[in-house]
Motif scaffolding. Sequence first.
Motif, mmCIF file in Angstrom:
data_model
loop_
_atom_site.group_PDB
_atom_site.id
_atom_site.type_symbol
_atom_site.label_atom_id
_atom_site.label_comp_id
_atom_site.label_asym_id
_atom_site.label_seq_id
_atom_site.Cartn_x
_atom_site.Cartn_y
_atom_site.Cartn_z
ATOM 1 N N ARG A 1 46.851 55.307 -80.911
ATOM 2 C CA ARG A 1 47.109 54.100 -81.719
ATOM 3 C C ARG A 1 48.267 54.333 -82.684
ATOM 4 N NH1 ARG A 1 42.549 53.662 -84.002
ATOM 5 N NH2 ARG A 1 41.646 52.662 -82.181
ATOM 6 N N GLU B 1 50.043 50.912 -82.054
ATOM 7 C CA GLU B 1 49.213 49.902 -81.396
ATOM 8 C C GLU B 1 48.537 48.985 -82.418
ATOM 9 O OE1 GLU B 1 49.497 49.167 -78.431
ATOM 10 O OE2 GLU B 1 50.264 50.930 -77.429
ATOM 11 N N THR C 1 45.084 49.184 -73.723
ATOM 12 C CA THR C 1 44.630 48.723 -75.039
ATOM 13 C C THR C 1 44.063 47.318 -74.903
ATOM 14 O OG1 THR C 1 46.798 47.744 -75.573
ATOM 15 C CG2 THR C 1 46.398 49.990 -76.350
ATOM 16 N N CYS D 1 42.134 51.426 -78.104
ATOM 17 C CA CYS D 1 42.915 52.210 -77.136
ATOM 18 C C CYS D 1 41.996 52.981 -76.195
ATOM 19 C CB CYS D 1 43.798 53.224 -77.872
ATOM 20 S SG CYS D 1 44.953 52.456 -79.018
#
Length: 427
Positions: free
Chosen positions: A290, A295, A270, A306
Motif C-alpha cells: 500500500r 494505494e 487491490t 491490497c
Amino acid sequence: MTRLVVIGAQWGDEGKGKIVDFLARKAEVVVRYQGGNNAGHTVEAGGNTYKLHLIPSGILYPDTLCIVGNGTVIDPKVILQEIDDLNKRGINTSNLRISDRSHTIMPYHVKIDEIEEDRKGEANIGTTRRGIGPCYMDKMERIGIRVCDLLEPGIFREKLTTNLEMKNAVLEKIYGQQPMDMEKIYTEYCEYAKRLKPYVADTTVLLHNAVKADKKILFEGAQGTLLDNDLGTYPFVTSSHPVSGGVCIGAGIGPTHISHVTGVVKAYITRVGKGPFPTELLDDIGSLIREKGNEYGTTTGRPRRCGWLDATVLKYAARINGLGSIAVTKLDVLGGLKKLKICIGYEHQGRIIEEFPASLAVLEKCKPIYEEMDGWEEDISGVKEYRLLPANAKRYLERIEEVSGAEISMVSVGPARDQTIVVKERL
Ligand code: IMP
C-alpha cells in the motif's frame, strides 16, 4: 489494430490512466463509455501530475478527439471544474465532446447516495458517494435527465419538477431530510448547461465518421471487471458496465468495429469499498505494498485493500472480456519481496474451485490456493526493455500469461510515460 479497448481486469485502480495515456499518443480518438466521476485516473506527463475523473486521458494530446460517451453519467459541476483546471494548466479542451445522450447527475443523486450509504451502516457498499448509483437508477427507471434535456430549458424544467416532487417526498418522508429547492437547482444547472453546450454532440456520429475514416480509436474503461454490474461481485459493484462489452452500448458502436481488447492487470491486486477479497493481505506485506504502491484512492483518498495477484480473477476477466493482450502495471512495487504468491484457485469446504464464483457467500469462504515464486531484489523502475528485466520478474510475467491465456503487450515499471516497456504495440 485501429480500434482498441482498454479495460481494468480486476477491481479497478489497475493503472489504466497511465496505460491509456501512453497509448493515446498514437490515438486519434479516445472514448470513455461508462461510469462518471467515481473514476480517477492519475497521469504523469512532462513532470506534471493530472488527476482526471471524467475527461478521457487523451485530452493531454492537443490533436486527439476526446469523447465522453452516452453510457456515462455527467456531474456538470465536476466536468466543468475539470475543464477549468485543465485550461488553467495550459491544456486545451476544445477537442472534448460529451454525448447528448449521457445522463446528468443531479444534487439529489449525490444526496441520496450519501444518505443510503450512511443508513446501511456496516452493510454499506462503500460507494464513492458521487451519486453514480442513484443516477443510473433513474436512467433505468426512465426518469433520468439526459444532457440533451438539460440543454432545453423548457424540457429541463418539466423533468426537474417531476423528479424533484418525488425526490423531495423521499427525502422528507423516508429520510427525514430537508427538501431541495427547485428554483435554485434550475438556475444553477441552466448556467452549467450554457457552459457545457459547446462540448455537447451526438457522439455516435463522430465515432461513426472516425470508424469510416479508419482512425485509430481507443476506448478507455473506467473501474474494472469485478465492479461490473452484471459480471462483477454483485452487489459490491458499480452501476455501469466496465467490461469490454460495455463499449458497444456506452459508446454506440457495433461489436464488429472492435479490433482488440487489452486488459490492464496490476502485478498484485487491490480493491476499495466493501466485499469479499480472497487474497487480501492484512499483514505487513499488505501495508508495504500500500505504501510503496501509493494505494490510496484518486477520487476519495481511501486506503485501498491490497492482496496477492489472483489468477482466478484474471482467468475470469480474460474470458468475459475476450482479452487479446495484457498490460501489467506496477511491477516495480513488488521488487524487494523475497517470495511472491499467485492464487491459482480456491478451496471451498474441501472442494477445489477453479472458476470465479457468482455467489458471494461462496467467495467469502474461499481460501486461496497459492503458488509461490521467487522475487527479485533489483530496482526495475529504470528498465526500458523486456529482456533486461530480472529473470524472476520475467518468470512472474510469463506465469501471468499462462494463467490468463493472453500475451503481455506492455509492462509498466513506474508512473512516468517513459517507465513503460512495450512488448508489442497494439494501436
Ligand atoms: P460507485 O461507483 O460510487 O457507486 O461505487 C460502487 C463500488 O465501486 C464501490 O465499491 C466503489 O469503491 C467502487 N468504485 C467505483 N469507482 C471506482 C474506481 O474508479 N476504482 C475502484 N473502485 C471504484
